[in-house]
Design an enzyme around this catalytic site. Structure first.
Site, PDB file in Angstrom:
ATOM      1  N   LYS A  20      32.840  35.404  14.853  1.00 24.21           N
ATOM      2  CA  LYS A  20      33.983  35.448  15.778  1.00 24.21           C
ATOM      3  C   LYS A  20      34.615  36.849  15.797  1.00 24.21           C
ATOM      4  O   LYS A  20      34.874  37.389  16.858  1.00 24.21           O
ATOM      5  CB  LYS A  20      35.057  34.416  15.379  1.00 24.21           C
ATOM      6  N   ARG A  95      42.837  25.581  14.712  1.00 21.91           N
ATOM      7  CA  ARG A  95      41.853  25.137  13.717  1.00 21.91           C
ATOM      8  C   ARG A  95      42.041  23.679  13.353  1.00 21.91           C
ATOM      9  O   ARG A  95      41.347  23.170  12.476  1.00 21.91           O
ATOM     10  CB  ARG A  95      42.041  25.965  12.455  1.00 21.91           C
ATOM     11  N   ARG A 134      28.554  39.551   3.202  1.00 23.18           N
ATOM     12  CA  ARG A 134      29.423  40.193   4.202  1.00 23.18           C
ATOM     13  C   ARG A 134      30.359  41.217   3.559  1.00 23.18           C
ATOM     14  O   ARG A 134      31.125  40.889   2.661  1.00 23.18           O
ATOM     15  CB  ARG A 134      30.237  39.085   4.876  1.00 23.18           C
ATOM     16  N   ARG A 167      35.760  40.099   0.982  1.00 25.35           N
ATOM     17  CA  ARG A 167      36.979  39.299   0.959  1.00 25.35           C
ATOM     18  C   ARG A 167      36.980  38.365  -0.243  1.00 25.35           C
ATOM     19  O   ARG A 167      35.953  37.806  -0.599  1.00 25.35           O
ATOM     20  CB  ARG A 167      37.077  38.470   2.256  1.00 25.35           C
ATOM     21  N   ARG A 178      35.856  26.246   2.477  1.00 27.81           N
ATOM     22  CA  ARG A 178      36.225  26.630   3.852  1.00 27.81           C
ATOM     23  C   ARG A 178      35.317  25.941   4.860  1.00 27.81           C
ATOM     24  O   ARG A 178      35.766  25.523   5.928  1.00 27.81           O
ATOM     25  CB  ARG A 178      36.146  28.151   4.008  1.00 27.81           C
TER      26      ARG A 178
HETATM   27  P1  AMP Z   1      39.918  33.607   8.606  1.00 26.48           P
HETATM   28  O1  AMP Z   1      40.175  35.056   8.437  1.00 26.48           O
HETATM   29  O2  AMP Z   1      40.041  33.171  10.040  1.00 26.48           O
HETATM   30  O3  AMP Z   1      38.643  33.139   7.962  1.00 26.48           O
HETATM   31  O4  AMP Z   1      41.124  32.851   7.835  1.00 26.48           O
HETATM   32  C1  AMP Z   1      41.345  33.037   6.462  1.00 26.48           C
HETATM   33  C2  AMP Z   1      42.226  31.914   5.944  1.00 26.48           C
HETATM   34  O5  AMP Z   1      43.496  31.938   6.624  1.00 26.48           O
HETATM   35  C3  AMP Z   1      41.685  30.525   6.194  1.00 26.48           C
HETATM   36  O6  AMP Z   1      40.753  30.115   5.174  1.00 26.48           O
HETATM   37  C4  AMP Z   1      42.967  29.701   6.150  1.00 26.48           C
HETATM   38  O7  AMP Z   1      43.438  29.531   4.828  1.00 26.48           O
HETATM   39  C5  AMP Z   1      43.956  30.623   6.853  1.00 26.48           C
HETATM   40  N1  AMP Z   1      43.960  30.384   8.322  1.00 26.48           N
HETATM   41  C6  AMP Z   1      43.549  31.232   9.301  1.00 26.48           C
HETATM   42  N2  AMP Z   1      43.714  30.691  10.515  1.00 26.48           N
HETATM   43  C7  AMP Z   1      44.231  29.463  10.317  1.00 26.48           C
HETATM   44  C8  AMP Z   1      44.623  28.399  11.178  1.00 26.48           C
HETATM   45  N3  AMP Z   1      44.491  28.485  12.512  1.00 26.48           N
HETATM   46  N4  AMP Z   1      45.125  27.281  10.608  1.00 26.48           N
HETATM   47  C9  AMP Z   1      45.298  27.171   9.272  1.00 26.48           C
HETATM   48  N5  AMP Z   1      44.930  28.127   8.403  1.00 26.48           N
HETATM   49  C10 AMP Z   1      44.408  29.265   8.904  1.00 26.48           C
END
Ligand code: AMP
Length: 306
Positions: A20, A95, A134, A167, A178
């Site tokens: 994404k 999400r 990654r 990360r 996740r």
């Molecule tokens: P990402 O960078 O999109 O993989 O997000 C990293 C972390 O942020 C996720 O594992 C969640 O803990 C939190 N997070 C990001 N976007 C959301 C969302 N829309 N709803 C809830 N938690 C989120």
């Protein structure tokens, strides 16, 4: 409140590791709308040590979703800023079904709606492999894959020269959580937008340039040049992926305006891949590393042209 019929709200949905972020950085330039990633907004709150950031930290470290109300608050606050008046590319949000319903309701209050939900569909084994290798640039967020446990190349971003990092939540034990959360909580969001008729499913397991071609074809289409037997990819200024029958117009990746009223013939993604405009094709190629897998365009001595 001003009606916002022309606001382009585009969603980029998919599991962690689906690509994404990589695709969003390409698309938001093309569409000239900001890229709003809920994960980046939360990490920024954490970095600044705000109460919201501190509250979100434990959820993020476990790989759990941050509570809906908190995420909706940061995303909606970001959507109010002036650069998002024309639209936004939302990455990683919504999400959960509750987030999707809240987003739809808040957009409806502003006479706006999600125009297209692009879903990058990638099998779980490919996701696990991608995330494990990654590495990221802290400045431009570009991602670099590595097949070993060390960063690729000299360990620095080709563009920014910053030291690449992994990360914290990309560790195997957190990744599994996740992905479980994604299957349980986020798949219903995909069904939700499919039922509303705005979902476009894209095979995200292919290489970056091929996925880019599909995304462009979904957000616009493929048209034949007037002077040469070459096909262009274009992005529509209306961004209606399901609107194949109505009037259309847009701008090709090589910069030309196209419209049905000027007699352009529309084609399929496969037409573009067989006889692409070389400049449109060039625009699909990631800048940071060569893509060997993409089929080469047919050789021609003529300059690509519309
Ligand atoms: P990402 O960078 O999109 O993989 O997000 C990293 C972390 O942020 C996720 O594992 C969640 O803990 C939190 N997070 C990001 N976007 C959301 C969302 N829309 N709803 C809830 N938690 C989120």
């Amino acid at each position: 409140m001003t009606p916002q019929h022309d606001r382009s709200i585009v969603l980029l949905l998919g599991a962690p590791g689906a690509g994404k972020g990589t695709q969003a950085r390409f698309l938001h330039h093309l569409l000239a709308i900001p890229h709003i990633a809920s994960g980046d907004l939360l990490r920024e709150h954490r970095r600044r040590g705000t109460p919201l950031g501190l509250a979100a930290q434990a959820y993020m470290e476990r790989g759990d979703l941050v509570p809906d109300q908190m995420v909706v608050e940061v995303v909606m606050e970001r959507l109010q800023r002036s650069d998002a008046a024309r639209g936004a590319l939302l990455d990683g949000f919504p999400r959960s079904l509750a987030q999707a319903q809240t987003l739809d309701a808040l957009l409806a209050e502003q006479q706006s709606a999600v125009q297209t939900a692009l879903y990058l569909d990638v099998p779980t084994d490919v996701l696990v492999q991608r995330i494990a290798g990654r590495w990221l640039c802290p400045s431009c967020q570009a991602t670099y894959p590595s097949r070993t446990s060390t960063p690729p190349g000299d360990g620095r971003c080709v563009a920014c020269k910053d030291q690449l990092y992994q990360r914290h939540d990309d560790r195997p034990e957190v990744v599994q959580q996740r992905l479980d959360v994604y299957l349980r909580q986020t798949l219903p969001v995909i069904d939700h937008y499919a039922a509303r008729g705005v979902l476009v499913r894209i095979d995200g397991s292919r290489d970056i340039a091929q996925v880019r071609a599909s995304l462009c074809a979904s957000l616009g289409g493929v048209v034949r040049g007037h002077h040469h037997d070459r096909w262009h990819l274009y992005v529509s200024n209306r961004l209606r992926a399901d609107d194949a029958t109505g009037p259309w117009q847009g701008r090709t990746l090589c910069g030309r305006r196209v419209a049905d009223r000027t007699g352009h013939q529309r084609g399929q993604e496969s037409d573009f891949l067989e006889h692409p405009c070389r400049l449109c094709y060039q625009e699909l190629r990631p800048r940071q590393r060569p893509i060997a897998e993409l089929p080469q365009p047919a050789r021609t001595n003529q300059l690509p042209t519309g």
